[in-house]
Design an enzyme around this catalytic site. Structure first.
Site, mmCIF file in Angstrom:
data_model
loop_
_atom_site.group_PDB
_atom_site.id
_atom_site.type_symbol
_atom_site.label_atom_id
_atom_site.label_comp_id
_atom_site.label_asym_id
_atom_site.label_seq_id
_atom_site.Cartn_x
_atom_site.Cartn_y
_atom_site.Cartn_z
ATOM 1 C CB VAL A 169 48.528 29.913 27.630
ATOM 2 C CG1 VAL A 169 49.087 28.927 28.651
ATOM 3 C CG2 VAL A 169 48.512 29.284 26.241
ATOM 4 C CB SER A 172 43.283 28.734 29.833
ATOM 5 O OG SER A 172 44.659 28.403 29.720
ATOM 6 C CD GLU A 173 47.941 26.666 32.848
ATOM 7 O OE1 GLU A 173 47.831 26.272 34.030
ATOM 8 O OE2 GLU A 173 48.095 25.900 31.893
ATOM 9 C CB ILE A 174 44.030 32.521 36.141
ATOM 10 C CG1 ILE A 174 45.450 33.057 35.968
ATOM 11 C CG2 ILE A 174 43.386 33.109 37.388
ATOM 12 C CD1 ILE A 174 46.422 32.642 37.041
#
Length: 239
Positions: A169, A172-174
């Site tokens: 997660v 993916s957020e970055i």
């Protein structure tokens, strides 16, 4: 808190005064509720996801105090929005069921309740004509490629331990900052294939990270990921 609730109720009452004698039928109550439906949905969704709903990301409700807190949050949501608790529960279940059917499958997301619907097929002559090869513009080709990438995406492994899933997660957020989802998928899969855990990433060099990141842009994001992984391993014992 009680004072804030009273102030909120007073504010809503001033915006939506009581019905007059000409609007006291059953439809007047329904109309008044619909004015606050968006607030009710938001409150209900938050209550479900944060207080024991079946989509909680990590641990489920396990103690009596947690159950009471969850029930209290649902009651508060119903009270603030002018809905009955049973109506809030109905909204919750409807939203969650809808999400289970239509959510996008992505490699950094997993949902054990996902029930994908079969894609309808069209064998009509008109559809066959539409399926014939045609010259696409650059934008159309890019859109079709993005759609194909999204359609082929697989969810995060169900057996992935919580710490490793949290790493998925985080990465993916970055990557998703100012970058389209379809573009990120290939880079994400390549990244976690090379560095499947935060410990593995912490052992990488900046040059190796930049090589895998090449083409995604905003290279400072890659540096921050590497710096963060090293900090987690060196200062936080990898947790």
């Amino acid at each position: 808190m009680d004072a804030e609730v009273k102030q909120l109720k007073a504010s809503r009452a001033s915006k939506h005064p009581a019905a007059t004698c000409g609007s006291t039928g059953p439809n007047s109550r329904k109309s008044s509720k619909y004015k606050t439906a968006s607030a009710a949905i938001a409150d209900a969704r938050n209550a479900a996801s944060m207080q024991g709903g079946h989509h909680v990301a990590f641990d489920a409700v396990s103690s009596d105090s947690d159950v009471q807190a969850a029930a209290g949050s649902k009651s508060a949501a119903a009270e603030h929005a002018g809905f009955q608790e049973a109506e809030v529960s109905q909204i919750q279940e409807g939203l969650l069921s809808w999400y289970d059917r239509v959510q996008r499958v992505l490699p950094w997301r997993r949902n054990p309740h996902h029930t994908p619907q079969p894609t309808p097929t069209d064998d009509s002559p008109a559809a066959a004509n539409c399926a014939k090869p045609k010259k696409l513009t650059k934008q159309q080709a890019a859109a079709e490629e993005a759609a194909a990438l999204l359609a082929a995406a697989k969810p995060a492994p169900a057996e992935l331990p919580p710490q490793e899933f949290a790493y998925y997660v985080w990465v993916s957020e970055i990557m998703l900052q100012q970058t389209q989802v379809a573009r990120v998928i290939a880079y994400f899969n390549k990244w976690v294939s090379k560095w499947p855990t935060v410990t593995a990433l912490a052992s990488a060099t900046q040059e190796e990270v930049n090589e895998v990141w090449a083409g995604l842009g905003y290279y400072r994001r890659a540096k921050y990921l590497l710096d963060g992984a090293k900090y987690i391993v060196d200062e936080l014992d990898g947790r």
